[in-house]
Write a protein that holds these residues in place. Sequence first.
Motif, short mmCIF file in Angstrom:
data_model
loop_
_atom_site.label_atom_id
_atom_site.label_comp_id
_atom_site.label_asym_id
_atom_site.label_seq_id
_atom_site.Cartn_x
_atom_site.Cartn_y
_atom_site.Cartn_z
N ASN A 90 0.84 -1.18 0.00
CA ASN A 90 0.00 0.00 0.00
C ASN A 90 0.88 1.23 0.00
O ASN A 90 2.09 1.15 0.16
N TRP A 92 1.70 5.14 1.48
CA TRP A 92 1.50 6.13 2.52
C TRP A 92 1.90 7.48 1.95
O TRP A 92 3.04 7.68 1.52
N ASN A 109 -5.78 9.47 2.43
CA ASN A 109 -4.94 8.28 2.32
C ASN A 109 -5.06 7.40 3.56
O ASN A 109 -5.12 6.17 3.45
N VAL A 113 -6.25 3.50 3.04
CA VAL A 113 -5.42 2.34 3.37
C VAL A 113 -6.23 1.33 4.18
O VAL A 113 -6.19 0.13 3.93
N TRP A 123 -3.69 -2.55 -4.36
CA TRP A 123 -3.31 -1.24 -4.86
C TRP A 123 -2.39 -1.44 -6.04
O TRP A 123 -1.33 -2.06 -5.93
N VAL A 171 4.59 -0.95 2.87
CA VAL A 171 3.97 0.35 2.68
C VAL A 171 5.03 1.26 2.07
O VAL A 171 6.05 1.54 2.70
#
Length: 187
Positions: A90, A92, A109, A113, A123, A171
């Motif tokens: 994902n 950030w 965001n 998430v 994603w 992330v």
Amino acid sequence: DDSNDPALDAVRQYSAQFQQPPKILVIDQAGSLRSLKCSALLTAFNDIVNAETAYEVIVLVDADTLCDDQWLRDLVAPMSNPEVDATTGNRWFEPCDDSIGSWVRQIWNAAAVVQMDLYGIPWGGSLAFRATLLEQTDFLKRLESAFCEDTLLSDVLRKDQRTLRSVRNLVVTNTESTTLPAATGFI
């Protein structure tokens, strides 16, 4: 984006510097029913399907992300289990400024998430999937009229009872700043 794209010459010059230059694909025809990104992915995926070389895994990463040295290994490691068909990390959003647009996108965001994890939505900016999905599912057909690839892939995986594994430690960071109009357009 097309053969008249003014960036194409710069891309070709840059690519020529490599001992093994990357393959450059130009979108033959951007579909009016799909986004430009989906048109680009469709061109690349069709090239993969028609290639003489067999591919096992396809990996996507957005250009606006900062990946650490272990990113690729961590992303594909769960696929050593043959029951895992796709993996995702994902993003950030951590902007380098404190503008209102960046602040709004960062709050969005944080919520996105959680929802993507909760609903099992991969994603597309940090994604790996087995190349067999291109031939064994209707992913390519559905991509022809899609706005984005990740939520579409989520539906394809669910429909065909395929397994998506979220790599929780994966992330990646996006540090670009944005304006309020750009953030609301993105959202």
